[in-house]
Write an enzyme that holds these catalytic residues in place. Structure first.
Site, mmCIF file in Angstrom:
data_model
loop_
_atom_site.group_PDB
_atom_site.id
_atom_site.type_symbol
_atom_site.label_atom_id
_atom_site.label_comp_id
_atom_site.label_asym_id
_atom_site.label_seq_id
_atom_site.Cartn_x
_atom_site.Cartn_y
_atom_site.Cartn_z
ATOM 1 N N ALA A 82 0.619 -1.254 0.071
ATOM 2 C CA ALA A 82 -0.156 -0.210 0.349
ATOM 3 C C ALA A 82 1.011 0.807 -0.007
ATOM 4 O O ALA A 82 0.403 2.057 0.952
ATOM 5 C CB ALA A 82 -0.865 -0.314 1.092
ATOM 6 N N ASN A 90 2.299 -3.497 8.387
ATOM 7 C CA ASN A 90 3.573 -4.497 6.949
ATOM 8 C C ASN A 90 4.210 -3.880 5.183
ATOM 9 O O ASN A 90 4.715 -4.407 5.183
ATOM 10 C CB ASN A 90 2.476 -5.414 5.690
ATOM 11 C CG ASN A 90 1.641 -6.806 6.521
ATOM 12 O OD1 ASN A 90 2.554 -7.129 6.478
ATOM 13 N ND2 ASN A 90 0.439 -5.988 6.890
ATOM 14 N N HIS A 115 0.180 6.498 4.478
ATOM 15 C CA HIS A 115 2.042 6.317 4.779
ATOM 16 C C HIS A 115 2.893 7.531 3.949
ATOM 17 O O HIS A 115 2.876 8.194 2.710
ATOM 18 C CB HIS A 115 1.948 4.733 4.119
ATOM 19 C CG HIS A 115 1.607 3.931 4.444
ATOM 20 N ND1 HIS A 115 1.503 3.657 5.709
ATOM 21 C CD2 HIS A 115 0.089 3.377 4.019
ATOM 22 C CE1 HIS A 115 0.469 2.559 6.333
ATOM 23 N NE2 HIS A 115 0.215 2.511 4.880
HETATM 24 N N1 LIG Z 1 1.514 -5.591 2.008
HETATM 25 C C1 LIG Z 1 0.715 -4.547 2.604
HETATM 26 O O1 LIG Z 1 0.798 -4.073 2.031
HETATM 27 C C2 LIG Z 1 -0.522 -5.385 3.564
HETATM 28 C C3 LIG Z 1 -1.374 -4.686 3.330
HETATM 29 C C4 LIG Z 1 -2.856 -4.820 4.134
HETATM 30 C C5 LIG Z 1 -2.881 -5.835 4.474
HETATM 31 N N2 LIG Z 1 -1.708 -6.929 4.741
HETATM 32 C C6 LIG Z 1 -1.911 -7.779 5.075
HETATM 33 O O2 LIG Z 1 -1.806 -9.092 4.144
HETATM 34 C C7 LIG Z 1 -2.986 -10.272 5.014
HETATM 35 C C8 LIG Z 1 -4.608 -10.194 4.276
HETATM 36 O O3 LIG Z 1 -5.274 -9.134 4.449
HETATM 37 P P1 LIG Z 1 -6.481 -9.025 4.401
HETATM 38 O O4 LIG Z 1 -6.807 -7.418 4.253
HETATM 39 O O5 LIG Z 1 -7.556 -9.997 3.260
HETATM 40 O O6 LIG Z 1 -7.322 -9.513 5.670
HETATM 41 P P2 LIG Z 1 -8.637 -10.317 6.043
HETATM 42 O O7 LIG Z 1 -9.146 -10.036 7.803
HETATM 43 O O8 LIG Z 1 -9.890 -9.452 5.608
HETATM 44 O O9 LIG Z 1 -8.336 -11.827 5.604
HETATM 45 C C9 LIG Z 1 -7.698 -12.779 6.039
HETATM 46 C C10 LIG Z 1 -8.248 -13.795 5.354
HETATM 47 O O10 LIG Z 1 -7.302 -14.874 6.076
HETATM 48 C C11 LIG Z 1 -8.100 -16.172 6.564
HETATM 49 N N3 LIG Z 1 -6.926 -17.038 7.294
HETATM 50 C C12 LIG Z 1 -6.143 -15.957 8.775
HETATM 51 N N4 LIG Z 1 -5.528 -17.197 8.917
HETATM 52 C C13 LIG Z 1 -4.980 -17.875 8.076
HETATM 53 C C14 LIG Z 1 -4.577 -19.447 8.159
HETATM 54 N N5 LIG Z 1 -3.563 -19.167 9.271
HETATM 55 N N6 LIG Z 1 -4.575 -20.120 7.547
HETATM 56 C C15 LIG Z 1 -5.819 -19.892 6.801
HETATM 57 N N7 LIG Z 1 -6.447 -18.851 6.603
HETATM 58 C C16 LIG Z 1 -6.504 -17.910 7.591
HETATM 59 C C17 LIG Z 1 -8.970 -15.660 7.666
HETATM 60 O O11 LIG Z 1 -9.999 -15.963 8.079
HETATM 61 C C18 LIG Z 1 -9.267 -14.636 7.240
HETATM 62 O O12 LIG Z 1 -10.169 -14.494 6.044
HETATM 63 C C19 LIG Z 1 -3.037 -9.486 6.668
HETATM 64 O O13 LIG Z 1 -2.387 -10.104 6.997
HETATM 65 C C20 LIG Z 1 -2.782 -7.942 6.404
HETATM 66 O O14 LIG Z 1 -2.387 -7.521 7.661
HETATM 67 C C21 LIG Z 1 -0.979 -6.404 4.228
#
Ligand SMILES: NC(=O)c1ccc[n+]([C@@H]2O[C@H](COP(=O)([O-])OP(=O)(O)OC[C@H]3O[C@@H](n4cnc5c(N)ncnc54)[C@H](O)[C@@H]3O)[C@@H](O)[C@H]2O)c1
Length: 273
Positions: free
Chosen positions: A126, A194, A224
């Site tokens: 992001a 992240n 950010h």
């Molecule tokens: N790299 C980036 O810039 C960035 C930005 C935003 C979010 N993220 C990260 O990406 C990830 C996903 O974000 P999101 O907004 O889609 O989250 P979300 O909470 O909307 O969805 C995550 C999904 O993953 C599932 N899950 C969690 N742990 C699991 C596991 N061990 N095995 C299988 N399924 C599992 C949950 O049940 C949920 O449905 C998060 O960790 C978030 O922090 C990264």
């Protein structure tokens, strides 16, 4: 055709899966999805055409014929499944990048990827500016700071706030809630910073990258600001992101960045550093 498996059918997973289904990304097919919450994978699969296979558990997903597995789930998922994915001869895309800064996981995964001749992809997420930071790091970087400013509900549930008993729900002015190195920030704000992890891997590393987290009741975007100084000159880069509608912690741009990374993998054209 790149055969994709997806772990995590939440905000990012859904945007990504729909983009693949709607042919936004060419030469890519979503073959299988897995979520620890079975209802989430059912819900997502029903939106898609063709419907991907719903893996009932991680091992079943691992045994599908896939070229790459995308983690869009949680830091725990990266820790639990990362090495197994590479050992099963699949590439790995990681969204919960913060996990990589803890317990030497980045180094372990890199070593496994080299041994297994697989690749690990980390989308810029992001923020803007990762391309410049990557290039600037080669010439020598003195200082890299990221200031993340979010509305209070975007920081809700962060372990740091619980640990320190900080209540940001009723604040009326911006509050600097945290300042420290990226290595610590990703542990204390696992769902929020992240981008700091991506920045530190691209630039000066997890100990030298400084992170500031501000709760700001006056904004409705996730912001950010990256500032860097080095032999290249100076950089200041601000991104003001709309959150995903169903998850205020996650910015829509993070999901779009994942789609572009996938497109880059499947495409013959490479743009940017
Ligand atoms: N790299 C980036 O810039 C960035 C930005 C935003 C979010 N993220 C990260 O990406 C990830 C996903 O974000 P999101 O907004 O889609 O989250 P979300 O909470 O909307 O969805 C995550 C999904 O993953 C599932 N899950 C969690 N742990 C699991 C596991 N061990 N095995 C299988 N399924 C599992 C949950 O049940 C949920 O449905 C998060 O960790 C978030 O922090 C990264």
């Amino acid at each position: 055709m790149l055969r994709v498996g997806l772990i995590g059918c939440g905000s990012i997973g859904t945007v990504l899966a729909r983009a693949i289904g709607e042919d936004v990304v060419k030469r890519v097919r979503l073959d299988a999805v897995y979520d620890i919450d079975h209802e989430k994978s059912e819900e997502l699969s029903q939106m898609l055409h063709p419907r991907p296979f719903i893996a009932p558990d991680f091992n079943t997903l691992l045994h599908q014929s896939l070229d790459i597995i995308i983690e869009a789930a949680s830091q725990e998922a990266v820790t639990l499944y990362g090495e197994a994915i590479l050992k099963a001869q699949k590439d790995l895309m990681i969204m919960s990048v913060g996990a990589l800064l803890q317990n030497g996981l980045l180094e372990r995964l890199e070593e496994t990827a080299v041994k297994c001749r697989r690749r690990i992809y980390i989308p810029s997420g992001a923020v803007a500016g990762i391309d410049a930071i990557k290039a600037a790091a080669l010439g020598g970087l003195e200082e890299v700071t990221i200031t993340t400013r979010k509305p209070p509900n975007g920081l809700k549930g962060a372990p740091f706030l619980k640990e320190k008993n900080i209540d940001i729900e009723n604040i009326t002015e911006p509050v600097l809630v945290y300042e420290g190195p990226a290595e610590e920030a990703v542990r204390l704000f696992p769902a929020n910073v992240n981008v700091a992890a991506v920045l530190s891997i691209a630039g000066v590393g997890k100990r030298k990258t400084k992170v500031r987290v501000i709760a700001d009741p006056g904004i409705d975007t996730n912001q950010h600001e990256i500032k860097a100084k080095g032999n290249f000159g100076e950089l200041c880069c601000v991104t003001k992101n709309f959150p995903c509608p169903d998850n205020p912690k996650t910015s829509y741009l993070a999901a779009l960045a994942a789609i572009r990374t996938l497109e880059r993998i499947a495409s013959v054209l490479r743009i940017g550093t």
